[in-house]
Design a protein around this motif. Structure first.
Motif, PDB file in Angstrom:
ATOM      1  N   ILE A 298      -9.671 -28.960  29.739  1.00  0.00           N
ATOM      2  CA  ILE A 298      -9.827 -27.498  29.661  1.00  0.00           C
ATOM      3  C   ILE A 298      -9.185 -26.942  28.378  1.00  0.00           C
ATOM      4  O   ILE A 298      -9.810 -26.130  27.674  1.00  0.00           O
ATOM      5  CB  ILE A 298      -9.294 -26.831  30.932  1.00  0.00           C
ATOM      6  CG1 ILE A 298     -10.251 -27.122  32.102  1.00  0.00           C
ATOM      7  CG2 ILE A 298      -9.139 -25.322  30.743  1.00  0.00           C
ATOM      8  CD1 ILE A 298      -9.795 -26.601  33.443  1.00  0.00           C
ATOM      9  N   PRO A 299      -7.963 -27.350  28.012  1.00  0.00           N
ATOM     10  CA  PRO A 299      -7.430 -26.892  26.720  1.00  0.00           C
ATOM     11  C   PRO A 299      -8.295 -27.330  25.533  1.00  0.00           C
ATOM     12  O   PRO A 299      -8.397 -26.598  24.534  1.00  0.00           O
ATOM     13  CB  PRO A 299      -6.040 -27.532  26.667  1.00  0.00           C
ATOM     14  CG  PRO A 299      -5.655 -27.679  28.094  1.00  0.00           C
ATOM     15  CD  PRO A 299      -6.931 -28.048  28.805  1.00  0.00           C
ATOM     16  N   LYS A 300      -8.926 -28.503  25.642  1.00  0.00           N
ATOM     17  CA  LYS A 300      -9.825 -28.940  24.563  1.00  0.00           C
ATOM     18  C   LYS A 300     -11.007 -27.992  24.433  1.00  0.00           C
ATOM     19  O   LYS A 300     -11.385 -27.607  23.311  1.00  0.00           O
ATOM     20  CB  LYS A 300     -10.310 -30.369  24.848  1.00  0.00           C
ATOM     21  CG  LYS A 300     -11.301 -30.892  23.814  1.00  0.00           C
ATOM     22  CD  LYS A 300     -11.712 -32.322  24.145  1.00  0.00           C
ATOM     23  CE  LYS A 300     -12.712 -32.864  23.125  1.00  0.00           C
ATOM     24  NZ  LYS A 300     -13.070 -34.285  23.417  1.00  0.00           N
ATOM     25  N   LEU A 301     -11.594 -27.585  25.557  1.00  0.00           N
ATOM     26  CA  LEU A 301     -12.713 -26.635  25.511  1.00  0.00           C
ATOM     27  C   LEU A 301     -12.264 -25.284  24.971  1.00  0.00           C
ATOM     28  O   LEU A 301     -13.000 -24.633  24.207  1.00  0.00           O
ATOM     29  CB  LEU A 301     -13.323 -26.473  26.901  1.00  0.00           C
ATOM     30  CG  LEU A 301     -14.073 -27.675  27.466  1.00  0.00           C
ATOM     31  CD1 LEU A 301     -14.642 -27.342  28.844  1.00  0.00           C
ATOM     32  CD2 LEU A 301     -15.188 -28.135  26.528  1.00  0.00           C
ATOM     33  N   ALA A 302     -11.062 -24.857  25.344  1.00  0.00           N
ATOM     34  CA  ALA A 302     -10.531 -23.600  24.812  1.00  0.00           C
ATOM     35  C   ALA A 302     -10.387 -23.676  23.300  1.00  0.00           C
ATOM     36  O   ALA A 302     -10.702 -22.714  22.578  1.00  0.00           O
ATOM     37  CB  ALA A 302      -9.189 -23.277  25.466  1.00  0.00           C
ATOM     38  N   GLU A 303      -9.941 -24.813  22.807  1.00  0.00           N
ATOM     39  CA  GLU A 303      -9.792 -24.985  21.361  1.00  0.00           C
ATOM     40  C   GLU A 303     -11.150 -24.993  20.665  1.00  0.00           C
ATOM     41  O   GLU A 303     -11.316 -24.402  19.591  1.00  0.00           O
ATOM     42  CB  GLU A 303      -9.042 -26.284  21.063  1.00  0.00           C
ATOM     43  CG  GLU A 303      -8.718 -26.493  19.598  1.00  0.00           C
ATOM     44  CD  GLU A 303      -7.852 -25.396  19.006  1.00  0.00           C
ATOM     45  OE1 GLU A 303      -8.056 -25.064  17.816  1.00  0.00           O
ATOM     46  OE2 GLU A 303      -6.989 -24.856  19.714  1.00  0.00           O
ATOM     47  N   LEU A 304     -12.138 -25.655  21.259  1.00  0.00           N
ATOM     48  CA  LEU A 304     -13.487 -25.652  20.690  1.00  0.00           C
ATOM     49  C   LEU A 304     -14.056 -24.238  20.662  1.00  0.00           C
ATOM     50  O   LEU A 304     -14.723 -23.838  19.697  1.00  0.00           O
ATOM     51  CB  LEU A 304     -14.404 -26.572  21.487  1.00  0.00           C
ATOM     52  CG  LEU A 304     -14.172 -28.075  21.321  1.00  0.00           C
ATOM     53  CD1 LEU A 304     -15.009 -28.860  22.333  1.00  0.00           C
ATOM     54  CD2 LEU A 304     -14.507 -28.526  19.901  1.00  0.00           C
TER      55      LEU A 304
END
Length: 347
Positions: A298-304
């Motif tokens: 989820i943090p990876k998607l937020a960063e993307l």
């Protein structure tokens, strides 16, 4: 109505916004055997109010997204695959903790998907509570916990689509469009979106699809073979239509992988050609929650999203919580892709 204080591994979250998912509609319509009355909602985002004595990952004041529950103890969880938790179904649909207890009074059931986010406060577990970057808007973050995670995770985690590869996505709802955006983000060069809704296909093209196919006006099998005569590296089937699952296998290249997200009614069968699977080493598999480990994905998607590579905000329409029935109706009519309910508080 009151809710209990958190147990040692639980987190009380003040909900700021929550997505509406098709699973909520199925549950509301009693298509799943869920005890009633029940508080639904499973794409919550908000601010931590209280934490149990054993909680270490989040603290009061943290901004969080809520996601799918898992037990943390079964073989799948211990292998780092919480999306395939042995107790995932009762945790999601049992409307109670695993021990059968319920944190809500007056005979109301909670704990839907370990959160029941259609409420001012949600009681979640540390395992399905994910801390967000402070600058990630909470009104937008909820869908990361289910729909966006499922579609993007299918591409990035389950299928591990690589740069230069090909993928066809059958169905362009929120999950399918998340998959399209993820395929573009990882550098897939042939991304085909298949649907019967021209407006959604047009949006898919804007979000990264290199080709679109309208199955209502075109012969889908013929068009797919024209686009990729040698077959696709990956096909993601989200419609739950049996003939589309059969087609997903048929248009794979040798050694290609077809994956199913979402389920048809119990007992549904698909006319899959077994020789097509056997000859050429093709693979057919199921995917739950994008095979995600939420605390990292989820943090990876937020960063993307913050980098402009996963513009899922384009799928969202917000509603006041009082208009929840309108959100369900608009979704059923196909007028909105991802409704998000606002609780009337800013983040």
């Amino acid at each position: 109505m009151s809710v209990e204080d958190p147990r040692p591994d639980e987190v009380l979250v003040r909900i700021v916004a929550t997505g509406v998912c098709q699973t909520d509609a199925h549950a509301r319509n009693q298509e799943y055997p869920i005890p009633m009355p029940v508080i639904l909602g499973h794409e919550g985002a908000g601010i931590v109010e209280k934490v149990g004595s054993a909680v270490r990952d989040v603290a009061p004041g943290d901004h969080v997204a809520l996601t799918f529950p898992s037990c943390g103890r079964c073989a799948s969880c211990r292998a780092g695959a919480p999306a395939n938790c042995e107790y995932g179904f009762p945790l999601a649909f049992g409307a109670a903790r695993l021990d059968g207890s319920n944190a809500y009074g007056d005979g109301v059931h909670g704990h839907f998907f370990g959160q029941s986010s259609f409420a001012r406060f949600a009681l979640a577990n540390e395992r399905n509570t994910v801390r967000l970057p402070d600058d990630m808007p909470l009104w937008l973050a909820g869908p990361l916990g289910c729909g966006m995670q499922t579609g993007a995770g299918a591409v990035m985690n389950s299928l591990q689509v690589g740069a230069g590869e090909s993928i066809a996505v059958f169905g362009t709802g929120s999950v399918g469009l998340a998959a399209v955006m993820a395929a573009k983000a990882v550098g897939a060069t042939t991304i085909v979106a298949v649907d019967v809704n021209d407006s959604r296909l047009a949006l898919a093209a804007e979000l990264g699809a290199t080709h679109t196919v309208n199955g209502r006006t075109e012969d889908t099998a013929t068009r797919l073979r024209q686009i990729r005569p040698s077959g696709f590296d990956h096909v993601l089937e989200i419609t739950a239509i049996p003939r589309m699952l059969a087609l997903a296998v048929e248009v794979l290249r040798p050694m290609g992988v077809a994956a199913l997200i979402g389920g048809a009614p119990a007992g549904t069968t698909a006319p899959i050609d077994m020789n097509t699977l056997l000859n050429g080493g093709r693979v057919l598999r199921g995917i739950a929650q994008g095979d995600s480990v939420p605390q990292t994905f989820i943090p990876k998607l937020a960063e993307l999203y913050r980098a402009g590579l996963f513009p899922f905000d384009r799928l969202v329409r917000t509603y006041d919580f009082a208009d929840i029935n309108q959100a369900f109706e608009d979704t059923a009519r196909g007028e909105v892709i991802k409704p998000v309910l606002l609780m009337g508080e800013s983040d």
